[in-house]
Enzyme design. Structure first.
Site, mmCIF file in Angstrom:
data_model
loop_
_atom_site.group_PDB
_atom_site.id
_atom_site.type_symbol
_atom_site.label_atom_id
_atom_site.label_comp_id
_atom_site.label_asym_id
_atom_site.label_seq_id
_atom_site.Cartn_x
_atom_site.Cartn_y
_atom_site.Cartn_z
ATOM 1 N N HIS A 15 0.828 -1.201 0.000
ATOM 2 C CA HIS A 15 0.000 0.000 0.000
ATOM 3 C C HIS A 15 0.866 1.257 0.000
ATOM 4 O O HIS A 15 2.067 1.221 0.311
ATOM 5 C CB HIS A 15 -0.921 0.016 1.226
ATOM 6 C CG HIS A 15 -0.174 0.039 2.522
ATOM 7 N ND1 HIS A 15 0.429 1.179 3.032
ATOM 8 C CD2 HIS A 15 0.084 -0.937 3.414
ATOM 9 C CE1 HIS A 15 1.014 0.905 4.171
ATOM 10 N NE2 HIS A 15 0.830 -0.375 4.436
ATOM 11 N N GLU B 113 -2.158 -6.989 7.880
ATOM 12 C CA GLU B 113 -0.798 -6.860 8.391
ATOM 13 C C GLU B 113 -0.614 -7.627 9.695
ATOM 14 O O GLU B 113 -1.579 -7.994 10.375
ATOM 15 C CB GLU B 113 -0.476 -5.371 8.590
ATOM 16 C CG GLU B 113 0.921 -5.046 9.115
ATOM 17 C CD GLU B 113 2.069 -5.545 8.239
ATOM 18 O OE1 GLU B 113 2.173 -6.775 8.039
ATOM 19 O OE2 GLU B 113 2.869 -4.695 7.790
#
Length: 210
Positions: A10, A85
């Protein structure tokens, strides 16, 4: 089976300069992070890196990045929970200095043994691997697409790269993953009957200028 995996991190998040463990905290992209995601989408399209399907982590920084990238290919991202994550537990939202001051022994253990160590209520690198790799392999095995893109996170991407490149997880932090970077893994036909496809890391950590 998927023949090409475009693995993307990202874009930059708000407050990234503070060097804090964000983990599963839902931190939005910064304005620069949005431009970075746009840039990697444009780069991929210009060079013919064309994913047939697009997956992303459930965290908003990955979803927004995937939406911006997918706009270049008319693809809407499919959210996959297992791509989120690493959970840093009690350390989430804290800076490196804050953690080192509050838990000096634990922080030293993390620095010296990132493979097995996990913060309180968090995940170790081995636990992240055991969560993430089966998800990616299932997506690659069951997809009808020739190529797929995954937009995830620095920690998640490093685990995937180590797995397919055959790099021991002890060396996970020797693989850099900048914001909105592109990695390409090609799966080649096996050399012998019954053998699995051979993954080849063709490109790693490419970041177009913004």
């Amino acid at each position: 089976m998927v023949k090409t995996l475009y693995l993307i991190r990202h874009g930059e998040t708000e407050g990234s300069h503070e060097r804090r463990y964000k983990g599963t905290l839902d931190v939005p992209l910064s304005e620069l992070g949005q431009r970075q995601a746009e840039a990697i989408g444009m780069y991929m399209k210009e060079r013919g890196y064309l994913p047939d399907t697009l997956y992303c982590s459930p965290l908003s920084r990955a979803i927004k990045s995937a939406e911006l990238i997918g706009g270049y290919f008319n693809l809407a991202p499919k959210v996959i929970e297992g791509l989120k994550e690493r959970d840093f537990g009690a350390w989430e939202g804290m800076s490196f200095d804050e953690i080192a001051e509050k838990w000096p022994e634990a922080f030293s253990s993390w620095a010296h043994d990132p493979l097995k160590f996990s913060p309180m209520d968090g995940e170790s690198t081995l636990e992240v691997r055991d969560r993430v790799v089966p998800v990616v392999e299932e997506l690659a095995r069951t997809s009808d697409a020739e190529s797929m893109a995954i937009v995830a996170h620095g920690g998640v991407n490093r685990v995937i790269l180590c797995h397919y490149a055959g790099v021991p997880l002890e060396n996970i932090f020797r693989m850099d993953q900048g914001f909105a970077c592109l990695n390409i893994i090609r799966f080649h036909e096996p050399v012998s009957e019954g053998a699995p496809p051979l993954p080849v890391l063709e490109l790693m950590n490419l970041m177009p200028e913004v």
